[in-house]
Design a protein around this motif. Structure first.
Motif, PDB file in Angstrom:
ATOM      1  N   VAL A 108      -3.001   1.274  -4.874  1.00 41.37           N
ATOM      2  CA  VAL A 108      -2.966   2.714  -4.991  1.00 41.37           C
ATOM      3  C   VAL A 108      -4.305   3.270  -4.590  1.00 41.37           C
ATOM      4  O   VAL A 108      -5.327   2.968  -5.213  1.00 41.37           O
ATOM      5  CB  VAL A 108      -2.626   3.134  -6.435  1.00 41.37           C
ATOM      6  CG1 VAL A 108      -2.540   4.649  -6.538  1.00 41.37           C
ATOM      7  CG2 VAL A 108      -1.330   2.487  -6.902  1.00 41.37           C
ATOM      8  N   HIS A 127       0.848  -1.198   0.000  1.00 43.45           N
ATOM      9  CA  HIS A 127       0.000   0.000   0.000  1.00 43.45           C
ATOM     10  C   HIS A 127       0.883   1.248   0.000  1.00 43.45           C
ATOM     11  O   HIS A 127       1.853   1.335   0.761  1.00 43.45           O
ATOM     12  CB  HIS A 127      -0.907   0.015   1.237  1.00 43.45           C
ATOM     13  CG  HIS A 127      -1.809  -1.173   1.323  1.00 43.45           C
ATOM     14  ND1 HIS A 127      -3.128  -1.149   0.933  1.00 43.45           N
ATOM     15  CD2 HIS A 127      -1.580  -2.442   1.748  1.00 43.45           C
ATOM     16  CE1 HIS A 127      -3.682  -2.334   1.134  1.00 43.45           C
ATOM     17  NE2 HIS A 127      -2.755  -3.140   1.624  1.00 43.45           N
ATOM     18  N   ARG A 173       2.500   7.721  -7.754  1.00 41.26           N
ATOM     19  CA  ARG A 173       1.255   6.992  -8.012  1.00 41.26           C
ATOM     20  C   ARG A 173       1.207   6.493  -9.450  1.00 41.26           C
ATOM     21  O   ARG A 173       0.781   5.358  -9.715  1.00 41.26           O
ATOM     22  CB  ARG A 173       0.067   7.899  -7.713  1.00 41.26           C
ATOM     23  CG  ARG A 173      -0.109   8.217  -6.228  1.00 41.26           C
ATOM     24  CD  ARG A 173      -1.019   9.410  -6.032  1.00 41.26           C
ATOM     25  NE  ARG A 173      -2.351   9.142  -6.545  1.00 41.26           N
ATOM     26  CZ  ARG A 173      -3.342   8.650  -5.811  1.00 41.26           C
ATOM     27  NH1 ARG A 173      -3.122   8.360  -4.529  1.00 41.26           N
ATOM     28  NH2 ARG A 173      -4.527   8.433  -6.328  1.00 41.26           N
ATOM     29  N   ALA A 222       3.499   3.509  -9.750  1.00 43.33           N
ATOM     30  CA  ALA A 222       2.892   2.297  -9.188  1.00 43.33           C
ATOM     31  C   ALA A 222       1.821   1.746 -10.118  1.00 43.33           C
ATOM     32  O   ALA A 222       1.714   0.523 -10.311  1.00 43.33           O
ATOM     33  CB  ALA A 222       2.312   2.603  -7.815  1.00 43.33           C
ATOM     34  N   GLN A 223       1.008   2.620 -10.693  1.00 42.95           N
ATOM     35  CA  GLN A 223      -0.013   2.160 -11.627  1.00 42.95           C
ATOM     36  C   GLN A 223       0.607   1.547 -12.869  1.00 42.95           C
ATOM     37  O   GLN A 223       0.078   0.575 -13.430  1.00 42.95           O
ATOM     38  CB  GLN A 223      -0.933   3.325 -11.992  1.00 42.95           C
ATOM     39  CG  GLN A 223      -1.818   3.793 -10.846  1.00 42.95           C
ATOM     40  CD  GLN A 223      -2.601   5.036 -11.186  1.00 42.95           C
ATOM     41  OE1 GLN A 223      -2.357   5.686 -12.212  1.00 42.95           O
ATOM     42  NE2 GLN A 223      -3.546   5.401 -10.324  1.00 42.95           N
ATOM     43  N   HIS A 226       2.079  12.522  -7.341  1.00 40.10           N
ATOM     44  CA  HIS A 226       1.429  12.018  -8.562  1.00 40.10           C
ATOM     45  C   HIS A 226       2.390  11.169  -9.385  1.00 40.10           C
ATOM     46  O   HIS A 226       1.969  10.191 -10.022  1.00 40.10           O
ATOM     47  CB  HIS A 226       0.905  13.190  -9.389  1.00 40.10           C
ATOM     48  CG  HIS A 226      -0.185  13.966  -8.701  1.00 40.10           C
ATOM     49  ND1 HIS A 226      -1.459  13.463  -8.514  1.00 40.10           N
ATOM     50  CD2 HIS A 226      -0.178  15.199  -8.131  1.00 40.10           C
ATOM     51  CE1 HIS A 226      -2.207  14.354  -7.879  1.00 40.10           C
ATOM     52  NE2 HIS A 226      -1.455  15.422  -7.627  1.00 40.10           N
ATOM     53  N   SER A 255       1.175   7.864  -0.566  1.00 35.90           N
ATOM     54  CA  SER A 255       1.793   9.108  -1.001  1.00 35.90           C
ATOM     55  C   SER A 255       0.869   9.883  -1.930  1.00 35.90           C
ATOM     56  O   SER A 255       0.144   9.297  -2.743  1.00 35.90           O
ATOM     57  CB  SER A 255       3.120   8.809  -1.707  1.00 35.90           C
ATOM     58  OG  SER A 255       3.677   9.994  -2.205  1.00 35.90           O
ATOM     59  N   ARG A 256       0.923  11.197  -1.815  1.00 37.33           N
ATOM     60  CA  ARG A 256       0.143  12.061  -2.710  1.00 37.33           C
ATOM     61  C   ARG A 256       0.964  12.513  -3.904  1.00 37.33           C
ATOM     62  O   ARG A 256       0.509  13.339  -4.699  1.00 37.33           O
ATOM     63  CB  ARG A 256      -0.363  13.276  -1.928  1.00 37.33           C
ATOM     64  CG  ARG A 256      -1.336  12.926  -0.802  1.00 37.33           C
ATOM     65  CD  ARG A 256      -1.849  14.172  -0.115  1.00 37.33           C
ATOM     66  NE  ARG A 256      -2.793  13.830   0.943  1.00 37.33           N
ATOM     67  CZ  ARG A 256      -3.400  14.725   1.726  1.00 37.33           C
ATOM     68  NH1 ARG A 256      -3.124  16.027   1.566  1.00 37.33           N
ATOM     69  NH2 ARG A 256      -4.242  14.338   2.662  1.00 37.33           N
TER      70      ARG A 256
END
Length: 208
Positions: free
Chosen positions: A206, A180, A189, A192-193, A186, A183-184
């Protein structure tokens, strides 16, 4: 040399955890038996100490330790299956199912190891209590010395068992938490995506 051992532990974390689990399990399977043999008067009764273990249990102990180590691997290692080829869809679903089961039930893998260790740890106090119930035991030659050494052995084994369990559980929880990200950022994120899309399943959770 001073930094070699910490570096080795960090580099081979899972191996060190397995060694701890296996050593604890094997030692717990060795039953310490204190036996008082009567002797003709005027000699004092003799005290004998035995370490008793079943070879079949000792031989199967790596399986229990290996089963417990399943709690330390994402999706029990099935996430590393290659999904290329005609079975790609099936293998991809298998990876997702393995990761989901690991997420929910990974700590259960430690249960058989814990039951065997607890069973082994309970044998010595029960045997010692039974031995102390005999009138001749305290008069036996070297009985108190052997009893103290046996208690020290059992106490150290208890500490080792608790330490091994705590280390294994903490490592499992750390790996569960590593899935998990909160973090904000971008960019993080999106990275990770991208990993999830490359693998074909949600390896990293995410938040929306």
């Amino acid at each position: 040399m001073r930094d070699y051992i910490p570096n080795f532990i960090r580099s081979h974390r899972c191996l060190c955890v397995f060694i701890m689990l296996q050593l604890t399990l094997m030692l717990s399977m060795l039953e310490v038996i204190i036996q008082v043999d009567p002797s003709p008067e005027p000699q004092r009764p003799l005290t004998r100490v035995y370490l008793v273990g079943k070879l079949s249990q000792l031989a199967c102990s790596p399986l229990l330790s290996g089963f417990a180590m399943g709690a330390q691997f994402y999706g029990y290692g099935l996430i590393h299956l290659r999904t290329k080829g005609p079975l790609g869809g099936f293998l991809s679903r298998l990876r997702m199912a393995a990761l989901s089961v690991w997420q929910q039930c990974s700590t259960v893998m430690l249960l058989p190891w814990c039951l065997n260790v607890v069973q082994g740890l309970c044998l010595f106090p029960a045997h010692l209590w039974e031995c102390l119930g005999k009138d001749s035991c305290l008069e036996a030659d070297h009985f108190l010395l052997f009893m103290i050494l046996s208690i020290l052995f059992w106490s150290n084994l208890l500490i080792l068992a608790i330490t091994s369990l705590v280390v294994a559980v903490k490592l499992n929880l750390r790996m569960l938490g590593a899935r998990h990200i909160g973090s904000r950022n971008h960019e993080l994120r999106a990275y990770a995506q991208g990993i999830n899309e490359l693998l074909g399943f949600e390896m990293i959770v995410v938040p929306v």
